[in-house]
Design an enzyme around this catalytic site. Structure first.
Site, PDB file in Angstrom:
ATOM      1  N   PHE A 150       0.796  -1.233   0.000  1.00  0.00           N
ATOM      2  CA  PHE A 150       0.000   0.000   0.000  1.00  0.00           C
ATOM      3  C   PHE A 150       0.826   1.280   0.000  1.00  0.00           C
ATOM      4  O   PHE A 150       0.331   2.345  -0.340  1.00  0.00           O
ATOM      5  CB  PHE A 150      -0.960   0.009   1.209  1.00  0.00           C
ATOM      6  CG  PHE A 150      -0.310   0.441   2.502  1.00  0.00           C
ATOM      7  CD1 PHE A 150      -0.070   1.784   2.781  1.00  0.00           C
ATOM      8  CD2 PHE A 150       0.092  -0.490   3.457  1.00  0.00           C
ATOM      9  CE1 PHE A 150       0.535   2.181   3.965  1.00  0.00           C
ATOM     10  CE2 PHE A 150       0.698  -0.105   4.637  1.00  0.00           C
ATOM     11  CZ  PHE A 150       0.918   1.242   4.881  1.00  0.00           C
ATOM     12  N   LYS A 175      -1.301  -6.703  -9.686  1.00  0.00           N
ATOM     13  CA  LYS A 175      -2.308  -6.807  -8.617  1.00  0.00           C
ATOM     14  C   LYS A 175      -1.974  -5.705  -7.613  1.00  0.00           C
ATOM     15  O   LYS A 175      -1.055  -5.829  -6.812  1.00  0.00           O
ATOM     16  CB  LYS A 175      -2.214  -8.190  -7.954  1.00  0.00           C
ATOM     17  CG  LYS A 175      -3.458  -8.690  -7.278  1.00  0.00           C
ATOM     18  CD  LYS A 175      -3.838  -8.043  -5.977  1.00  0.00           C
ATOM     19  CE  LYS A 175      -2.956  -8.169  -4.785  1.00  0.00           C
ATOM     20  NZ  LYS A 175      -3.332  -7.177  -3.736  1.00  0.00           N
ATOM     21  N   GLU A 217      -5.042  -3.669  -2.286  1.00  0.00           N
ATOM     22  CA  GLU A 217      -6.482  -3.421  -2.172  1.00  0.00           C
ATOM     23  C   GLU A 217      -6.775  -2.167  -1.342  1.00  0.00           C
ATOM     24  O   GLU A 217      -7.867  -1.636  -1.374  1.00  0.00           O
ATOM     25  CB  GLU A 217      -7.190  -4.654  -1.583  1.00  0.00           C
ATOM     26  CG  GLU A 217      -6.848  -5.009  -0.133  1.00  0.00           C
ATOM     27  CD  GLU A 217      -5.541  -5.787   0.014  1.00  0.00           C
ATOM     28  OE1 GLU A 217      -4.716  -5.784  -0.912  1.00  0.00           O
ATOM     29  OE2 GLU A 217      -5.348  -6.393   1.100  1.00  0.00           O
ATOM     30  N   SER A 222       4.933  -7.172   3.271  1.00  0.00           N
ATOM     31  CA  SER A 222       5.514  -7.530   4.563  1.00  0.00           C
ATOM     32  C   SER A 222       6.287  -8.855   4.440  1.00  0.00           C
ATOM     33  O   SER A 222       6.082  -9.615   3.483  1.00  0.00           O
ATOM     34  CB  SER A 222       4.386  -7.682   5.590  1.00  0.00           C
ATOM     35  OG  SER A 222       3.460  -8.638   5.107  1.00  0.00           O
ATOM     36  N   CYS A 274       9.657   1.388   3.440  1.00  0.00           N
ATOM     37  CA  CYS A 274      10.540   0.270   3.779  1.00  0.00           C
ATOM     38  C   CYS A 274      11.961   0.783   3.997  1.00  0.00           C
ATOM     39  O   CYS A 274      12.816   0.030   4.438  1.00  0.00           O
ATOM     40  CB  CYS A 274      10.498  -0.789   2.702  1.00  0.00           C
ATOM     41  SG  CYS A 274      11.106  -0.170   1.145  1.00  0.00           S
ATOM     42  N   GLU A 320       8.770  -4.257  13.174  1.00  0.00           N
ATOM     43  CA  GLU A 320       8.573  -3.244  12.132  1.00  0.00           C
ATOM     44  C   GLU A 320       7.308  -2.483  12.504  1.00  0.00           C
ATOM     45  O   GLU A 320       6.195  -3.010  12.397  1.00  0.00           O
ATOM     46  CB  GLU A 320       8.421  -3.869  10.745  1.00  0.00           C
ATOM     47  CG  GLU A 320       8.257  -2.786   9.682  1.00  0.00           C
ATOM     48  CD  GLU A 320       8.032  -3.300   8.263  1.00  0.00           C
ATOM     49  OE1 GLU A 320       7.395  -4.346   8.085  1.00  0.00           O
ATOM     50  OE2 GLU A 320       8.498  -2.618   7.338  1.00  0.00           O
TER      51      GLU A 320
HETATM   52  P1  NAD Z   1       1.154  -6.664   2.973  1.00  0.00           P
HETATM   53  O1  NAD Z   1       2.145  -7.739   3.116  1.00  0.00           O
HETATM   54  O2  NAD Z   1      -0.001  -6.616   3.898  1.00  0.00           O
HETATM   55  O3  NAD Z   1       0.495  -6.710   1.489  1.00  0.00           O
HETATM   56  C1  NAD Z   1       1.308  -6.769   0.350  1.00  0.00           C
HETATM   57  C2  NAD Z   1       0.527  -7.457  -0.768  1.00  0.00           C
HETATM   58  O4  NAD Z   1       0.273  -8.803  -0.389  1.00  0.00           O
HETATM   59  C3  NAD Z   1      -0.829  -6.825  -1.051  1.00  0.00           C
HETATM   60  O5  NAD Z   1      -1.024  -6.772  -2.439  1.00  0.00           O
HETATM   61  C4  NAD Z   1      -1.820  -7.751  -0.365  1.00  0.00           C
HETATM   62  O6  NAD Z   1      -3.051  -7.835  -1.072  1.00  0.00           O
HETATM   63  C5  NAD Z   1      -1.121  -9.081  -0.387  1.00  0.00           C
HETATM   64  N1  NAD Z   1      -1.410  -9.895   0.807  1.00  0.00           N
HETATM   65  C6  NAD Z   1      -1.645  -9.448   2.057  1.00  0.00           C
HETATM   66  N2  NAD Z   1      -1.829 -10.481   2.895  1.00  0.00           N
HETATM   67  C7  NAD Z   1      -1.700 -11.602   2.161  1.00  0.00           C
HETATM   68  C8  NAD Z   1      -1.762 -12.985   2.465  1.00  0.00           C
HETATM   69  N3  NAD Z   1      -2.010 -13.423   3.695  1.00  0.00           N
HETATM   70  N4  NAD Z   1      -1.576 -13.866   1.465  1.00  0.00           N
HETATM   71  C9  NAD Z   1      -1.322 -13.458   0.221  1.00  0.00           C
HETATM   72  N5  NAD Z   1      -1.237 -12.145  -0.125  1.00  0.00           N
HETATM   73  C10 NAD Z   1      -1.419 -11.233   0.836  1.00  0.00           C
HETATM   74  O7  NAD Z   1       1.957  -5.287   2.978  1.00  0.00           O
HETATM   75  P2  NAD Z   1       1.393  -3.806   3.056  1.00  0.00           P
HETATM   76  O8  NAD Z   1       0.875  -3.567   4.431  1.00  0.00           O
HETATM   77  O9  NAD Z   1       0.539  -3.518   1.906  1.00  0.00           O
HETATM   78  O10 NAD Z   1       2.754  -2.975   2.831  1.00  0.00           O
HETATM   79  C11 NAD Z   1       3.638  -2.677   3.875  1.00  0.00           C
HETATM   80  C12 NAD Z   1       4.760  -3.685   3.951  1.00  0.00           C
HETATM   81  O11 NAD Z   1       5.469  -3.727   2.715  1.00  0.00           O
HETATM   82  C13 NAD Z   1       5.793  -3.317   5.000  1.00  0.00           C
HETATM   83  O12 NAD Z   1       6.193  -4.490   5.682  1.00  0.00           O
HETATM   84  C14 NAD Z   1       6.939  -2.740   4.195  1.00  0.00           C
HETATM   85  O13 NAD Z   1       8.211  -2.818   4.803  1.00  0.00           O
HETATM   86  C15 NAD Z   1       6.864  -3.578   2.965  1.00  0.00           C
HETATM   87  N6  NAD Z   1       7.526  -2.942   1.840  1.00  0.00           N
HETATM   88  C16 NAD Z   1       8.754  -3.415   1.491  1.00  0.00           C
HETATM   89  C17 NAD Z   1       9.442  -2.814   0.462  1.00  0.00           C
HETATM   90  C18 NAD Z   1      10.809  -3.297   0.097  1.00  0.00           C
HETATM   91  O14 NAD Z   1      11.327  -2.872  -0.917  1.00  0.00           O
HETATM   92  N7  NAD Z   1      11.417  -4.183   0.870  1.00  0.00           N
HETATM   93  C19 NAD Z   1       8.875  -1.737  -0.231  1.00  0.00           C
HETATM   94  C20 NAD Z   1       7.609  -1.287   0.151  1.00  0.00           C
HETATM   95  C21 NAD Z   1       6.932  -1.903   1.198  1.00  0.00           C
END
Ligand code: NAD
Length: 492
Positions: free
Chosen positions: A152, A176, A179, A229, A284, A385
């Site tokens: 997000f 994708k 959401e 994450s 991140c 985090e």
């Molecule tokens: P998230 O893990 O909740 O969601 C990421 C994606 O995975 C979304 O598209 C979501 O729909 C999907 N998703 C969520 N739960 C899922 C599940 N149980 N099974 C399958 N798919 C699932 O992450 P977020 O809250 O949207 O974003 C924040 C996180 O992203 C933080 O941990 C941040 O550090 C990380 N991030 C990392 C980088 C990097 O380059 N390392 C860059 C940006 C964000």
């Protein structure tokens, strides 16, 4: 979008309503207003997009790279023409300030620009006479249908770490979006449509877990780029790899910055505060823990407290605002709970952003900049985090102690050092176990022509997004050994 504000998917060159039974509200986190409804698309819609992309691939991979990049040149111009509009949308759905949203889109566009160099970047190698009359060449071919899963916190940019390179290399694509923030990507797909990509070459399917599961299991999908994450990164990496796909999966982070006593404190406090509090700490590459070495314990602590307390929090579209809300109420409550846990574990909240109320935006999900002193290095603030505007301070005696602490962490996205000493900087760069290193820089975000590195629990895979890593990821090599002049071979 339909009349009742339901978002559509973009599959095979058409905007289509989803057959989803569930829709989620898309919320402006500063006002709590509902901006739209996003479908939790079923697996069948990923399948439909993958089939369309697989059919489109046959022609797209045969389109010369010099022709493929013409679509990207058009896309670059369309993104420039709609720059302000997309940035406003990002601020409205994600909460960051308009300046931060513009910065995000600048990096997105930069990736399109770099990918326009594909005709040269995906060139192969050729060696003549590896044996008499025999030549060997290595060519790069596209992989097939590829997909991105986005988080997000950068609604516009993250897909651009991958998509321009994938398309330029001759692959077809499915995005994708998160959401929580699907609106910027909707506008971007309207521009991809205007850029004239042949139908099926780029597709977008909204959704959450079911859509992700479908991507990792879909046989037509050959490569996945996932950002989110750590649990999701691990899951996508392991299940996608088990299904024989290429996977690059970026995970969470917990970024330490180290402040030596010889650092320029005026500059350091500003840069450290930008790192910890810009984008409300939802990056991140946000600084999350500051390790003060020696006398920096007091000089940095005093400076950062003053800087944190002076930050202007509000709605990102309003003038003068330096920090917006966090993504939603759940996140706000989680961050506040973690701050409380840190206090219970012995830290003092010397700047406390809990329960902040912004006049005119009383329904917003705001947490003010927070500085916690005397954080327990083994406790929740140091180890979790937080993904909010919270900076924990930990004191150590030497740079070696600081490096040891940094290297003992689970994550490896970024580590930064603030100093006036070249040899301390070199030592830090050399010995620190993190994929992105900042020296007197608080957010070591690589330009598009460098890979977005990251290691340990922050990254699963080998090749990262952006630059040459993306070209490697989105191409498969083929080595050809050729003998043509038979008479030459006989002659030796
Ligand atoms: P998230 O893990 O909740 O969601 C990421 C994606 O995975 C979304 O598209 C979501 O729909 C999907 N998703 C969520 N739960 C899922 C599940 N149980 N099974 C399958 N798919 C699932 O992450 P977020 O809250 O949207 O974003 C924040 C996180 O992203 C933080 O941990 C941040 O550090 C990380 N991030 C990392 C980088 C990097 O380059 N390392 C860059 C940006 C964000």
């Amino acid at each position: 979008m339909t009349a009742d504000n339901r978002l559509l998917n973009y599959i095979n060159g058409e905007w289509k309503p989803s057959a989803a039974s569930d829709y989620l509200e898309v919320i402006n986190p500063a006002t709590n207003d509902v901006l739209g409804h996003v479908p939790l698309s079923p697996a069948s819609e990923i399948d439909e997009a993958a089939r369309a992309a697989a059919i489109a691939y046959e022609k797209w991979r045969r389109t010369p790279a010099t022709d493929r990049i013409q679509y990207l040149f058009r896309l670059k111009n369309l993104l420039e023409d709609n720059f302000e509009d997309i940035a406003r949308t990002i601020t409205m759905e994600c909460g960051k300030t308009i300046g931060e949203s513009k910065g995000e889109m600048r990096r997105a566009i930069e990736n399109v620009e770099v990918a326009c160099g594909i005709p040269m970047m995906m060139q192969g190698d050729f060696s003549e006479d590896i044996a008499p009359g025999i030549d060997e060449l290595m060519i790069r071919q596209p992989v097939g249908v590829c997909a991105a899963i986005a988080p997000f916190n950068f609604p516009g940019m993250i897909a651009f770490w991958f998509l321009p390179y994938a398309l330029a290399c001759g692959n077809t694509y499915i995005v994708k979006p998160s959401e929580k923030v699907p609106l910027a990507m909707k506008t971007i797909f309207e521009l991809l449509e205007q850029a004239g990509f042949p139908k099926g070459v780029v597709n977008m399917v909204n959704g959450a877990k079911e859509a992700v599961d479908a991507i990792v299991d879909q046989p037509e999908v050959r490569a996945i780029s996932s950002v989110g994450s750590t649990p999701v990164a691990k899951y996508v990496y392991s299940r996608g790899s088990a299904n024989g796909k290429r996977v690059q999966a970026q995970g969470g982070a917990k970024n330490p910055i180290v402040v030596l006593p010889d650092a320029d404190m005026e500059m350091t406090k500003r840069i450290a505060a930008d790192s910890a509090f810009c984008c409300a700490g939802q990056r991140c590459l946000a600084a999350s823990v500051a390790l003060t070495v020696g006398d920096a314990r007091h000089s940095f602590a005093d400076a950062i407290k003053e800087e944190a307390a002076s930050r202007v929090v509000g709605y990102g579209l309003d003038d003068g605002v330096q920090m917006g809300p966090v993504i939603n109420k759940l996140s706000m409550e989680r961050i506040e709970r973690l701050i409380q846990k840190g206090v219970v574990e012995g830290a003092s909240a010397v700047v406390d952003g809990r329960s902040v109320v912004i006049p005119g935006y009383e329904n917003g999900s705001f947490v003010g900049p927070t500085v916690l002193e005397n954080v327990d290095p083994a406790g929740s603030i140091a180890q979790t985090e937080i993904f909010g505007p919270v900076l924990g301070l930990i004191h150590v005696e030497t740079i070696d102690d600081a490096i040891q602490y940094v290297n003992s962490g689970n994550y490896g996205n970024m580590a930064c050092l603030f100093t006036n000493s070249g040899s301390a900087a070199r030592k830090f760069r050399y010995e620190t176990d993190a994929g992105n290193i900042g020296i007197n820089v608080g957010v070591a975000a690589p330009m598009a022509f460098f890979p977005f590195s990251g290691g340990k629990e922050s990254f699963f895979g080998t090749l990262h997004g952006q630059g040459n890593h993306a070209v490697e990821f989105f191409t498969q090599t083929k080595v050809v050994v050729e003998r043509w002049p038979k008479e030459w071979s006989r002659q030796f």
